[in-house]
Design a protein around this motif. Structure first.
Motif, mmCIF file in Angstrom:
data_model
loop_
_atom_site.group_PDB
_atom_site.id
_atom_site.type_symbol
_atom_site.label_atom_id
_atom_site.label_comp_id
_atom_site.label_asym_id
_atom_site.label_seq_id
_atom_site.Cartn_x
_atom_site.Cartn_y
_atom_site.Cartn_z
ATOM 1 N N UNK A 132 10.247 82.226 96.925
ATOM 2 C CA UNK A 132 11.478 81.478 96.648
ATOM 3 C C UNK A 132 12.083 80.733 95.272
ATOM 4 N N UNK A 133 13.256 80.496 95.609
ATOM 5 C CA UNK A 133 14.399 80.430 94.759
ATOM 6 C C UNK A 133 14.906 78.810 94.592
ATOM 7 N N UNK A 134 15.526 78.428 93.563
ATOM 8 C CA UNK A 134 15.972 77.038 93.294
ATOM 9 C C UNK A 134 17.375 77.436 92.952
ATOM 10 N N UNK A 135 18.725 76.340 93.590
ATOM 11 C CA UNK A 135 19.272 76.788 93.525
ATOM 12 C C UNK A 135 19.863 75.208 93.616
ATOM 13 N N UNK A 136 20.220 75.065 91.978
ATOM 14 C CA UNK A 136 21.191 73.895 91.078
ATOM 15 C C UNK A 136 22.219 73.806 91.335
ATOM 16 N N UNK A 137 23.280 72.633 92.289
ATOM 17 C CA UNK A 137 24.919 72.416 92.283
ATOM 18 C C UNK A 137 24.726 70.699 91.461
ATOM 19 N N UNK A 138 26.373 70.701 91.154
ATOM 20 C CA UNK A 138 26.471 69.180 90.938
ATOM 21 C C UNK A 138 27.003 69.659 89.060
ATOM 22 N N UNK A 139 27.133 68.411 88.865
ATOM 23 C CA UNK A 139 26.981 69.274 87.296
ATOM 24 C C UNK A 139 28.867 68.621 86.948
ATOM 25 N N UNK A 140 28.812 68.705 85.212
ATOM 26 C CA UNK A 140 30.522 69.584 85.080
ATOM 27 C C UNK A 140 30.280 68.358 84.060
ATOM 28 N N UNK A 141 31.782 67.967 83.556
ATOM 29 C CA UNK A 141 32.304 67.360 83.267
ATOM 30 C C UNK A 141 32.780 65.201 83.555
ATOM 31 N N UNK A 142 32.072 64.528 83.158
ATOM 32 C CA UNK A 142 31.728 63.224 83.610
ATOM 33 C C UNK A 142 32.216 62.147 82.144
ATOM 34 N N UNK A 143 32.892 61.300 83.344
ATOM 35 C CA UNK A 143 33.064 60.684 82.048
ATOM 36 C C UNK A 143 32.356 59.122 82.000
ATOM 37 N N UNK A 144 31.972 58.769 80.789
ATOM 38 C CA UNK A 144 31.086 58.056 80.181
ATOM 39 C C UNK A 144 31.574 56.410 82.104
ATOM 40 N N UNK A 145 30.501 56.306 82.478
ATOM 41 C CA UNK A 145 30.186 55.493 83.224
ATOM 42 C C UNK A 145 30.452 55.647 85.256
ATOM 43 N N UNK A 146 30.268 57.103 84.943
ATOM 44 C CA UNK A 146 30.961 58.887 86.162
ATOM 45 C C UNK A 146 29.282 58.153 86.590
ATOM 46 N N UNK A 147 29.458 58.445 88.068
ATOM 47 C CA UNK A 147 28.040 58.393 88.727
ATOM 48 C C UNK A 147 27.924 59.528 89.335
ATOM 49 N N UNK A 148 28.024 60.659 89.225
ATOM 50 C CA UNK A 148 27.619 62.217 89.259
ATOM 51 C C UNK A 148 26.035 62.381 90.604
ATOM 52 N N UNK A 149 26.646 63.204 91.383
ATOM 53 C CA UNK A 149 24.766 63.580 92.254
ATOM 54 C C UNK A 149 25.006 64.887 91.872
ATOM 55 N N UNK A 150 23.606 65.537 91.816
ATOM 56 C CA UNK A 150 23.412 67.165 91.052
ATOM 57 C C UNK A 150 22.178 66.928 92.843
ATOM 58 N N UNK A 151 22.047 68.739 93.068
ATOM 59 C CA UNK A 151 21.273 68.492 94.144
ATOM 60 C C UNK A 151 20.389 70.155 94.301
#
Length: 123
Positions: free
Chosen positions: A1-20
């Motif tokens: 079983x393996x896990x792969x995370x994605x998303x993230x990076x540089x975000x401005x304050x107030x931003x709303x990113x999604x990680x998977x």
């Protein structure tokens, strides 16, 4: 079983990113019991921020992110999404996930960890 995370990076304050976080390689007789998101900032301890327990279809959040972050599980993709809203500088951390696998063939459960994805909140 393996896990792969994605998303993230540089975000401005107030931003709303999604990680998977996607689990793959789940074998016959195996199933996901639950998945969790964690974060760790430099100099801080690892913090579990959100957990989805598939067996009982429940979610749980750390007080530090309650009302700000939301998790959702996609059964078809074996993916736990982490929707982060209104990010602050103090949310800067390495975010990573784990999965608890139930193995009915070997009558055991085991845990796998993903490699993490960095989220940096900065203007």
């Amino acid at each position: 079983v393996q896990l792969q995370a994605s998303g993230g990076g540089l975000v401005h304050p107030g931003g709303s990113p999604k990680l998977s976080c996607t689990a793959s390689g789940i074998g016959s007789g195996q199933s996901i019991y639950g998945m969790s998101w964690y974060r760790q900032a430099p100099g801080n301890e690892r913090e579990r921020i959100a957990t989805f327990t598939r067996a009982i279809n429940t979610t749980k959040y750390a007080d530090s992110v309650k009302g700000q972050f939301t998790i959702s599980f996609d059964n078809l993709r074996n993916t736990l999404d982490l929707q982060m809203n209104n990010l602050k500088v103090e949310d800067t951390a390495n975010y990573f996930c784990n999965v608890v696998i139930s193995d009915t063939v070997q009558s055991r459960t085991f845990v796998r960890w993903g490699q993490g994805t960095q989220v940096t909140v900065s203007s």
